[in-house]
Design a protein around this motif. Structure first.
Motif, PDB file in Angstrom:
ATOM      1  N   LEU A 162       0.829  -1.207   0.000  1.00 10.45           N
ATOM      2  CA  LEU A 162       0.000   0.000   0.000  1.00 10.45           C
ATOM      3  C   LEU A 162       0.866   1.262   0.000  1.00 10.45           C
ATOM      4  O   LEU A 162       0.516   2.262  -0.635  1.00 10.45           O
ATOM      5  CB  LEU A 162      -0.937  -0.011   1.210  1.00 10.45           C
ATOM      6  N   GLY A 163       2.007   1.197   0.699  1.00  9.57           N
ATOM      7  CA  GLY A 163       2.927   2.335   0.677  1.00  9.57           C
ATOM      8  C   GLY A 163       3.504   2.562  -0.708  1.00  9.57           C
ATOM      9  O   GLY A 163       3.672   3.710  -1.152  1.00  9.57           O
ATOM     10  N   THR A 164       3.810   1.479  -1.408  1.00 10.46           N
ATOM     11  CA  THR A 164       4.335   1.596  -2.765  1.00 10.46           C
ATOM     12  C   THR A 164       3.308   2.216  -3.706  1.00 10.46           C
ATOM     13  O   THR A 164       3.632   3.057  -4.549  1.00 10.46           O
ATOM     14  CB  THR A 164       4.740   0.203  -3.288  1.00 10.46           C
ATOM     15  N   VAL A 165       2.052   1.806  -3.553  1.00 12.75           N
ATOM     16  CA  VAL A 165       0.985   2.368  -4.397  1.00 12.75           C
ATOM     17  C   VAL A 165       0.836   3.862  -4.118  1.00 12.75           C
ATOM     18  O   VAL A 165       0.699   4.678  -5.045  1.00 12.75           O
ATOM     19  CB  VAL A 165      -0.344   1.636  -4.143  1.00 12.75           C
ATOM     20  N   ALA A 166       0.864   4.210  -2.829  1.00 10.33           N
ATOM     21  CA  ALA A 166       0.690   5.625  -2.467  1.00 10.33           C
ATOM     22  C   ALA A 166       1.808   6.498  -3.036  1.00 10.33           C
ATOM     23  O   ALA A 166       1.578   7.670  -3.380  1.00 10.33           O
ATOM     24  CB  ALA A 166       0.631   5.761  -0.945  1.00 10.33           C
ATOM     25  N   VAL A 180     -16.898 -16.979  -0.455  1.00  6.63           N
ATOM     26  CA  VAL A 180     -17.327 -15.881  -1.324  1.00  6.63           C
ATOM     27  C   VAL A 180     -17.003 -14.518  -0.724  1.00  6.63           C
ATOM     28  O   VAL A 180     -16.843 -13.533  -1.458  1.00  6.63           O
ATOM     29  CB  VAL A 180     -18.835 -15.980  -1.642  1.00  6.63           C
ATOM     30  N   ALA A 181     -16.910 -14.434   0.594  1.00  8.34           N
ATOM     31  CA  ALA A 181     -16.548 -13.159   1.218  1.00  8.34           C
ATOM     32  C   ALA A 181     -15.064 -12.851   1.052  1.00  8.34           C
ATOM     33  O   ALA A 181     -14.649 -11.690   1.155  1.00  8.34           O
ATOM     34  CB  ALA A 181     -16.909 -13.173   2.702  1.00  8.34           C
ATOM     35  N   ALA A 182     -14.257 -13.882   0.780  1.00 11.90           N
ATOM     36  CA  ALA A 182     -12.805 -13.699   0.743  1.00 11.90           C
ATOM     37  C   ALA A 182     -12.382 -12.765  -0.386  1.00 11.90           C
ATOM     38  O   ALA A 182     -11.507 -11.908  -0.203  1.00 11.90           O
ATOM     39  CB  ALA A 182     -12.110 -15.050   0.596  1.00 11.90           C
ATOM     40  N   GLY A 183     -12.967 -12.936  -1.571  1.00 14.23           N
ATOM     41  CA  GLY A 183     -12.578 -12.086  -2.692  1.00 14.23           C
ATOM     42  C   GLY A 183     -12.926 -10.630  -2.466  1.00 14.23           C
ATOM     43  O   GLY A 183     -12.123  -9.727  -2.744  1.00 14.23           O
ATOM     44  N   ILE A 184     -14.138 -10.380  -1.960  1.00  9.41           N
ATOM     45  CA  ILE A 184     -14.559  -9.006  -1.667  1.00  9.41           C
ATOM     46  C   ILE A 184     -13.645  -8.399  -0.604  1.00  9.41           C
ATOM     47  O   ILE A 184     -13.198  -7.240  -0.724  1.00  9.41           O
ATOM     48  CB  ILE A 184     -16.022  -8.990  -1.196  1.00  9.41           C
ATOM     49  N   TYR A 185     -13.343  -9.159   0.425  1.00 11.52           N
ATOM     50  CA  TYR A 185     -12.480  -8.665   1.495  1.00 11.52           C
ATOM     51  C   TYR A 185     -11.078  -8.364   0.966  1.00 11.52           C
ATOM     52  O   TYR A 185     -10.455  -7.365   1.348  1.00 11.52           O
ATOM     53  CB  TYR A 185     -12.413  -9.697   2.615  1.00 11.52           C
ATOM     54  N   PHE A 186     -10.594  -9.208   0.059  1.00  9.44           N
ATOM     55  CA  PHE A 186      -9.264  -8.995  -0.519  1.00  9.44           C
ATOM     56  C   PHE A 186      -9.208  -7.671  -1.278  1.00  9.44           C
ATOM     57  O   PHE A 186      -8.254  -6.893  -1.128  1.00  9.44           O
ATOM     58  CB  PHE A 186      -8.907 -10.162  -1.441  1.00  9.44           C
ATOM     59  N   VAL A 187     -10.217  -7.403  -2.098  1.00 11.43           N
ATOM     60  CA  VAL A 187     -10.234  -6.142  -2.849  1.00 11.43           C
ATOM     61  C   VAL A 187     -10.348  -4.960  -1.890  1.00 11.43           C
ATOM     62  O   VAL A 187      -9.699  -3.920  -2.082  1.00 11.43           O
ATOM     63  CB  VAL A 187     -11.389  -6.125  -3.866  1.00 11.43           C
ATOM     64  N   ALA A 188     -11.161  -5.111  -0.842  1.00 11.85           N
ATOM     65  CA  ALA A 188     -11.301  -4.027   0.135  1.00 11.85           C
ATOM     66  C   ALA A 188      -9.970  -3.731   0.809  1.00 11.85           C
ATOM     67  O   ALA A 188      -9.604  -2.572   1.025  1.00 11.85           O
ATOM     68  CB  ALA A 188     -12.361  -4.393   1.172  1.00 11.85           C
ATOM     69  N   ARG A 189      -9.234  -4.773   1.132  1.00 11.16           N
ATOM     70  CA  ARG A 189      -7.952  -4.589   1.816  1.00 11.16           C
ATOM     71  C   ARG A 189      -6.915  -3.942   0.903  1.00 11.16           C
ATOM     72  O   ARG A 189      -6.082  -3.157   1.358  1.00 11.16           O
ATOM     73  CB  ARG A 189      -7.461  -5.944   2.325  1.00 11.16           C
ATOM     74  N   LEU A 190      -6.950  -4.260  -0.388  1.00  7.13           N
ATOM     75  CA  LEU A 190      -5.970  -3.725  -1.342  1.00  7.13           C
ATOM     76  C   LEU A 190      -6.619  -2.752  -2.318  1.00  7.13           C
ATOM     77  O   LEU A 190      -6.173  -2.620  -3.465  1.00  7.13           O
ATOM     78  CB  LEU A 190      -5.318  -4.872  -2.118  1.00  7.13           C
ATOM     79  N   LEU A 191      -7.659  -2.058  -1.901  1.00  6.68           N
ATOM     80  CA  LEU A 191      -8.394  -1.179  -2.812  1.00  6.68           C
ATOM     81  C   LEU A 191      -7.508  -0.146  -3.501  1.00  6.68           C
ATOM     82  O   LEU A 191      -7.705   0.127  -4.698  1.00  6.68           O
ATOM     83  CB  LEU A 191      -9.540  -0.486  -2.063  1.00  6.68           C
ATOM     84  N   PRO A 192      -6.522   0.464  -2.834  1.00 12.06           N
ATOM     85  CA  PRO A 192      -5.670   1.423  -3.554  1.00 12.06           C
ATOM     86  C   PRO A 192      -4.969   0.830  -4.771  1.00 12.06           C
ATOM     87  O   PRO A 192      -4.701   1.556  -5.741  1.00 12.06           O
ATOM     88  CB  PRO A 192      -4.664   1.861  -2.485  1.00 12.06           C
ATOM     89  N   VAL A 193      -4.668  -0.466  -4.746  1.00  9.53           N
ATOM     90  CA  VAL A 193      -4.049  -1.110  -5.915  1.00  9.53           C
ATOM     91  C   VAL A 193      -4.985  -1.025  -7.113  1.00  9.53           C
ATOM     92  O   VAL A 193      -4.570  -0.733  -8.243  1.00  9.53           O
ATOM     93  CB  VAL A 193      -3.705  -2.583  -5.601  1.00  9.53           C
TER      94      VAL A 193
END
Length: 663
Positions: A200-204, A255-268
């Motif tokens: 996330l720091g790299t994306v920022a 099924v919640a895992a994919g949504i949670y993954f995108v939420a956690r890495l949303l800046p990517v």
């Protein structure tokens, strides 16, 4: 005990319970149920303590190097922010409820020990995904969930449906996992680390070199795991597994895992506008298409499966407009009421002896047979339809409000086109969701005809769980007030415009469906129970009225039952037969992928047999012929050998003389 230690124990306890359950399942079966329930309950308590200590404030981070790699390091790391703390509590609640419910639902199942152990392992894997601060460790939990779903969906492996469903679930999710793995490696290479905080720091700082490619590769894995279009087709077929497994997969894990993954890495994903638009389109097609399919299903569990796909579309839509607070809010709300819907459906199936809504619509008195399931499912369906003040209204409104905010240009977190796509699709889906929820409720609990069978009172372990889950289904939506810090400080207060639109459209969908049901019921002919009533969209193809004749009330000398009155058929019209089979997407995949692979396999088999084997056989033919000729000379007769020797000698002498004479 430190918060880090508590967090480590949260996924560890269900894992140890799974290992102990597998080891003691045969030798000490009396310990199986305690080993299934107690670790999950203890893990839930610890997850609550971690959430309280985290308090929605600064994220908790801890790490130790797992193994030296010589390049990008892999670390056993924790990263617990407000989202992770709340999702872990949801997983603990649903897993504990499923384990308790299963002690009654599967009380006579000979494979219950392995089932309970796999559910515990499933829970542990999801908790590892939730708390992990390293993408490779997260991947371990991601893949363990995949193999657990394979075994649990195929629990009734004696049936061909369960075997086919488990293989399909495994293969379709693996189809997405291949590009997902490539995307993770590319992301770790660009960032120089698999640590989520470092990424996330790299994306920022703008250090991500290939944001669009990485985001699209990751979205492929998310589509498979979270059943988003076009990799959603495995989820309805996964209903072949036990109903508690459906509740676990659909509500809190997998099924919640994919949504949670995108939420956690949303800046990517936000680093690429193209990826956000792609996600918005995936979400729109997923939510609208699955809602239409749900309106045409006959199996009660398949209705709920398509419903899950639609709600995942809402979550993906919130992420596509850059609002992970709304996405996780709906994930938590949906987890409670969808678990309740599946577990209540299990009670109904047990009481009615069928999954078919067509058969249930011919039963009267089913709601009096299962009053706990009737009232709690009514609460859950109202939450699903987003009727205030139930939880689904607040969480779905948060999604619609976020989409409207982006569509009207009030934020730069996502493209405006993504906002319009999600908003329009979300409003259309609101109508359809209320329609199929109303249809399910009417066909299940307001049938006319035979008396519902009486199988006795359901086990208390099943009914108590329903009321436990009814509480968050009713009240969790109010969490937008006291828990804003847990959602990045996002104000989740309902917006007037989308609240009125969403609720109004939901009421329209429910009222129109009720009117269609009244119309079809009034016109439905009354047919003798001895007759065969054709129902072309039912899985069995034909519903035999004799199956329920033993419970039928007599009218004069002949017992009668009404023809199924399905409002979905009237509302969808000619679209019904296409929606009933998921708009033929499986057939499309068969043409595009299955048949070419089979044709390729047939070609390889032909080349192997007719070309390669021909050369091999030809190479062996000459020595075989020579050997046969030599074998004929080996008669075992000494006189023949002596005669051949003399003849050869004579031939050699004559040849020598000829050569000498010629010389």
């Amino acid at each position: 005990m430190t918060t880090t230690t508590l967090a480590v124990l949260v996924p560890l306890l269900p894992f140890l319970g799974a290992a102990a359950g597998l080891l003691l399942g045969r030798t000490a079966p009396g310990y199986v149920r305690p080993l299934a329930v107690l670790p999950s309950l203890t893990s839930l308590v610890l997850a609550v303590l971690v959430a309280v200590r985290q308090g929605g404030g600064q994220a908790i981070n801890a790490a130790t190097e797992l193994t030296p790699t010589g390049s990008v390091p892999i670390e056993l790391a924790l990263h617990i922010d407000g989202f992770a703390a709340l999702v872990a509590v949801l997983v603990g609640v649903v897993a504990s409820c499923v384990q308790i419910y299963s002690t009654g639902y599967l009380r006579d199942d000979p494979r219950y020990p392995s089932y309970a152990a796999l559910v515990s392992l499933f829970t542990s894997a999801m908790l590892l995904v939730v708390y992990s601060g390293d993408l490779i460790v997260l991947l371990v939990g991601w893949e363990v969930m995949g193999i657990c779903s394979y075994f649990l969906v195929g629990h009734y492996w004696e049936t061909p449906e369960a075997r086919a469903a488990s293989i399909k679930a495994f293969l379709v999710t693996k189809l997405g996992d291949v590009p997902f793995l490539i995307g993770l490696f590319a992301l770790g290479t660009d960032a120089g680390s698999f640590r989520i905080t470092t990424v996330l720091g790299t994306v920022a700082s703008g250090g991500l070199h290939h944001p669009t490619l990485i985001a699209l590769l990751l979205l492929a894995g998310v589509a498979g795991k979270s059943a988003l279009f076009p990799l959603h087709t495995w989820l309805p077929d996964a209903m072949a597994g036990p109903t508690p497994v459906s509740a676990l997969i659909h509500a809190a894990t997998m099924v919640a895992a994919g949504i949670y993954f995108v939420a956690r890495l949303l800046p990517v994903f936000q680093a690429s506008s193209a990826a956000m638009v792609v996600l918005a389109v995936m979400a729109a097609v997923t939510m609208a298409g699955s809602a239409l399919a749900a309106l045409a299903q006959d199996d009660i569990k398949r209705v709920l499966a398509y419903s899950t796909i639609g709600q995942l579309g809402y979550m993906a839509g919130a992420l596509a407009v850059g609002d992970r607070g709304a996405a996780v809010f709906h994930l938590l709300s949906h987890g409670a009421f969808k678990a309740l819907l599946f577990l209540a459906a299990g009670v109904i199936i047990h009481a009615s002896g069928t999954n078919s809504l067509a058969v249930m619509s011919r039963m009267t008195g089913l709601r009096s047979r299962v009053p706990d399931a009737y009232w709690t499912m009514t609460v859950a369906l109202l939450a699903l339809a987003a009727i205030p003040p139930f939880s689904g209204f607040f969480s779905k409104e948060a999604v619609l409000g976020a989409a409207e905010h982006v569509a009207t240009g009030h934020t730069e977190h996502a493209p405006g086109s993504a906002g319009w796509i999600v908003l329009v699709a979300g409003l259309v889906t609101a109508v359809l969701t209320a329609a199929y929820a109303t249809r399910l409720w009417l066909l299940t609990f307001h049938g006319r005809g035979v008396e519902a069978p009486d199988h006795g009172k359901e086990p208390r372990s099943m009914t108590v769980v329903l009321w436990v889950l009814a509480i968050p289904s009713l009240a969790f939506g109010l969490a937008y007030g006291p828990l804003p810090d847990w959602f990045d400080g996002r104000d989740l207060t309902p917006v007037l415009t989308t609240s009125v639109l969403g609720t109004g459209l939901a009421l329209v969908g429910g009222i129109v469906t009720y009117g269609a049901w009244r119309h079809t019921t009034a016109l439905a002919p009354r047919i003798p129970l001895g007759a065969v009533v054709a129902h072309p969209d039912a899985d069995a193809g034909v519903v035999e009225a004799e199956a329920i004749a033993s419970h039928a009330p007599a009218f004069g000398d002949v017992a009668y039952a009404p023809d199924p009155a399905d409002p979905g058929r009237l509302l969808l019209g000619p679209l019904h037969r296409h929606a009933a089979v998921g708009f033929h997407l499986d057939a499309v995949y068969s043409v595009l992928f299955v048949r070419p692979v089979q044709a390729g396999a047939a070609l390889v088999r032909f080349l192997d047999r007719e070309v390669v084997d021909t050369y091999v056989r030809g190479a062996a033919a000459l020595p075989r012929l020579l050997g046969a000729a030599v074998r004929r000379a080996q008669t075992g007769n000494v006189q023949t050998y002596v005669s051949a020797l003399l003849a050869g000698t004579v031939v050699l002498v004559v040849a020598a003389l000829l050569v000498a004479t010629g010389a």
